[in-house]
Design an enzyme around this catalytic site. Structure first.
Site, PDB file in Angstrom:
ATOM      1  N   ASP A 191       3.600 -51.591  15.277  1.00  0.00           N
ATOM      2  CA  ASP A 191       2.883 -51.907  14.176  1.00  0.00           C
ATOM      3  C   ASP A 191       2.197 -50.432  13.673  1.00  0.00           C
ATOM      4  OD1 ASP A 191       0.753 -52.698  12.325  1.00  0.00           O
ATOM      5  OD2 ASP A 191       1.356 -54.574  12.877  1.00  0.00           O
ATOM      6  N   GLN A 193       4.707 -73.065   4.829  1.00  0.00           N
ATOM      7  CA  GLN A 193       4.450 -72.345   3.578  1.00  0.00           C
ATOM      8  C   GLN A 193       5.958 -72.228   2.706  1.00  0.00           C
ATOM      9  OE1 GLN A 193       1.359 -69.660   2.321  1.00  0.00           O
ATOM     10  NE2 GLN A 193       3.036 -67.912   2.218  1.00  0.00           N
ATOM     11  N   HIS A 252       0.723 -59.889  10.695  1.00  0.00           N
ATOM     12  CA  HIS A 252       1.588 -58.936  11.520  1.00  0.00           C
ATOM     13  C   HIS A 252       2.331 -59.215  12.253  1.00  0.00           C
ATOM     14  CE1 HIS A 252      -1.181 -55.528  10.077  1.00  0.00           C
ATOM     15  NE2 HIS A 252      -1.943 -56.384   9.736  1.00  0.00           N
ATOM     16  N   ASN A 254       3.127 -60.876   3.336  1.00  0.00           N
ATOM     17  CA  ASN A 254       4.007 -62.011   3.561  1.00  0.00           C
ATOM     18  C   ASN A 254       4.141 -63.082   2.495  1.00  0.00           C
ATOM     19  OD1 ASN A 254       4.982 -60.915   6.204  1.00  0.00           O
ATOM     20  ND2 ASN A 254       2.958 -61.831   6.919  1.00  0.00           N
ATOM     21  N   SER A 255       2.975 -63.512   2.009  1.00  0.00           N
ATOM     22  CA  SER A 255       2.832 -64.403   1.231  1.00  0.00           C
ATOM     23  C   SER A 255       3.472 -64.091  -0.144  1.00  0.00           C
ATOM     24  CB  SER A 255       1.492 -65.054   0.641  1.00  0.00           C
ATOM     25  OG  SER A 255       1.037 -65.654   2.001  1.00  0.00           O
ATOM     26  N   GLN A 292      -4.092 -56.513  -0.151  1.00  0.00           N
ATOM     27  CA  GLN A 292      -4.144 -57.440  -1.134  1.00  0.00           C
ATOM     28  C   GLN A 292      -4.538 -56.935  -2.529  1.00  0.00           C
ATOM     29  OE1 GLN A 292      -6.271 -60.593   0.784  1.00  0.00           O
ATOM     30  NE2 GLN A 292      -5.314 -60.614   2.666  1.00  0.00           N
TER      31      GLN A 292
END
Length: 470
Positions: A116, A354, A17, A373-374, A394
């Site tokens: 958030d 990453q 986050h 994010n990934s 996810q």
């Protein structure tokens, strides 16, 4: 001279986050706005090398408040409920005190709070103090829409899912636009909890509060999720789609001149020796493996992944955090055949840079937990995915990667070495060409959106102008 607006950014205290909101902070500072980035004290201590205001970020300030938990509390996913309760009972009042001070006693009062989406207490406090508040949703929009449909799903008796006799492949009704696609196993992970559980109730409260804010910011781009966005849009007065934020940042900032805040945003130092190792590998030959910062796996699952990777015959770069494995069994020795296979063609690190890894020409596949994010970073880099989701959004992200965008394979709720090997081979060989056709199209859309004249670029400008008009 008129003061520039002062924005207070409040992320949920988890790296997934914090990272996108740091990117947003950088973009706002680049536009000359003043930003206070407010972490919990624990996260502020945990993040390494966070910069203080400097010539690079002269209008950015870091502050922190307590999350109400003892210093030695592990704050892991097993005890996430305790953190959520403490944020509501302790942090809320401390946030009120801080915002009141910044809004009335400060030389530069807060113009706007960007909070958030799962820090809804900020909405109540900001409204009480007469400060404009905007929600930032750190998960995917394709996850937000089922969240917004929770009342209907509860009313129709479709929740919770995951009971002993539950057919998890049964299609979900009650989420318009996702009929015939969304299975019970694809719903966000909280839908597997009892309806009266504190964590489920926490999310219900957050979603209800979100629609009371003046606007919504989403880390996505219009062309990726147009159908879903069309259902979400009527519930908010304004929506700003400004993603992928990492790519938007690249389009705005010369990284050879200015360091990005994302380079400071780590729970530990990245092991850059993996980049040297990647330099020695063949084009698109390597599988990059990372399951994020919050997930836990059993040792038995670790070994299944390890066997699957070694048996695939592909070189692999694997991020294995020290706290990835549950329990004392993490200390047990690794079987010799896995040690030999890893020595031949594997590389293990505690942490990796990453985005650089995914952009490296040697990387051909991404075995991921599918945090948002990934997932976006995989899309920006154009790397097809094998998806093993466990938490939050996810589950639904992996379904969209596999069945909507067709840029990967979904392996949720499965963890055996033969399936892992088969899916790695499919992404790297048998189905690679078909996935890359879809990926190339989406990558182009992503880059078009963040470049000058694109929708995300335009929406960021609109967000900044709207904040200046407050």
């Amino acid at each position: 001279m008129e003061h520039q607006p002062h924005i207070l950014l409040l992320p949920f205290p988890a790296l997934g986050h914090i990272k996108p909101l740091l990117s947003l902070a950088e973009l706002l500072c680049q536009a000359g706005l003043h930003v206070t980035f407010l972490n919990t004290d624990h996260m502020h201590r945990s993040l390494t090398r966070l910069p203080q205001p400097s010539s690079h970020f002269p209008t950015l300030y870091f502050d922190f408040i307590s999350d109400g938990l003892p210093t030695d509390h592990p704050r892991n996913m097993k005890l996430i409920g305790e953190l959520m309760i403490s944020l509501k009972s302790v942090t809320k009042q401390r946030f009120r005190d801080l915002l009141a001070e910044l809004s009335t006693k400060s030389e530069r009062p807060v113009t706007c709070v960007i909070a958030d989406g799962i820090m809804s207490f900020a909405v109540d406090i900001a409204k009480e103090l007469g400060v404009r508040v905007i929600t930032f949703w750190a998960f995917s929009p394709c996850c937000l829409w089922p969240f917004l449909c929770l009342p209907k799903l509860i009313e129709e008796g479709q929740l919770p899912v995951g009971g002993e006799d539950d057919d998890m492949d049964r299609m979900v009704k009650g989420v318009p636009g996702m009929e015939g696609l969304l299975r019970r196993r694809d719903l966000p992970s909280i839908c597997r909890r009892q309806l009266d559980s504190p964590i489920f109730q926490f999310y219900v409260e957050q979603i209800k509060a979100m629609t009371q804010t003046s606007a919504l910011i989403l880390n996505t781009f219009d062309r990726l999720e147009d159908p879903t966005l069309s259902y979400i849009a009527p519930l908010f007065s304004k929506i700003y789609t400004i993603g992928p934020l990492t790519a938007l940042l690249t389009s705005h900032i010369e990284h050879d001149i200015l360091p990005s805040l994302s380079s400071f945003n780590n729970l530990c130092e990245a092991d850059r020796s993996c980049m040297t190792w990647l330099d020695s590998q063949s084009l698109r030959s390597v599988v990059y493996v990372s399951f994020g910062t919050t997930g836990l796996m059993k040792r038995s699952q670790l070994l299944e992944f390890w066997h699957g990777l070694v048996n695939s015959g592909k070189p692999f770069l694997w991020v294995v955090r020290r706290d990835d494995i549950e329990g004392a069994e993490a200390e047990h020795p690794i079987p010799e055949e896995l040690q030999v296979g890893t020595k031949e063609r594997g590389f293990l690190v505690d942490w990796a840079p990453q985005e650089e890894v995914l952009a490296h020409q040697a990387v051909g596949g991404f075995l991921t937990h599918n945090g948002w994010n990934s997932t976006l970073e995989g899309i920006v880099a154009g790397v097809p995915m094998v998806c093993w989701p466990t938490l939050a959004d996810q589950q639904i992200n992996s379904r969209w990667v596999s069945e909507v965008w067709r840029i990967g394979l979904d392996m949720k709720d499965t963890c055996d070495r033969s399936t892992i090997e088969m899916m790695i081979r499919a992404v790297m060989e048998e189905r690679r060409e078909e996935m890359m056709r879809s990926m190339d199209r989406i990558v182009k859309l992503a880059h078009d959106c963040v470049n000058h004249g694109g929708s995300s670029y335009h929406n960021l400008d609109k967000l900044i102008e709207d904040i200046k008009e407050i």
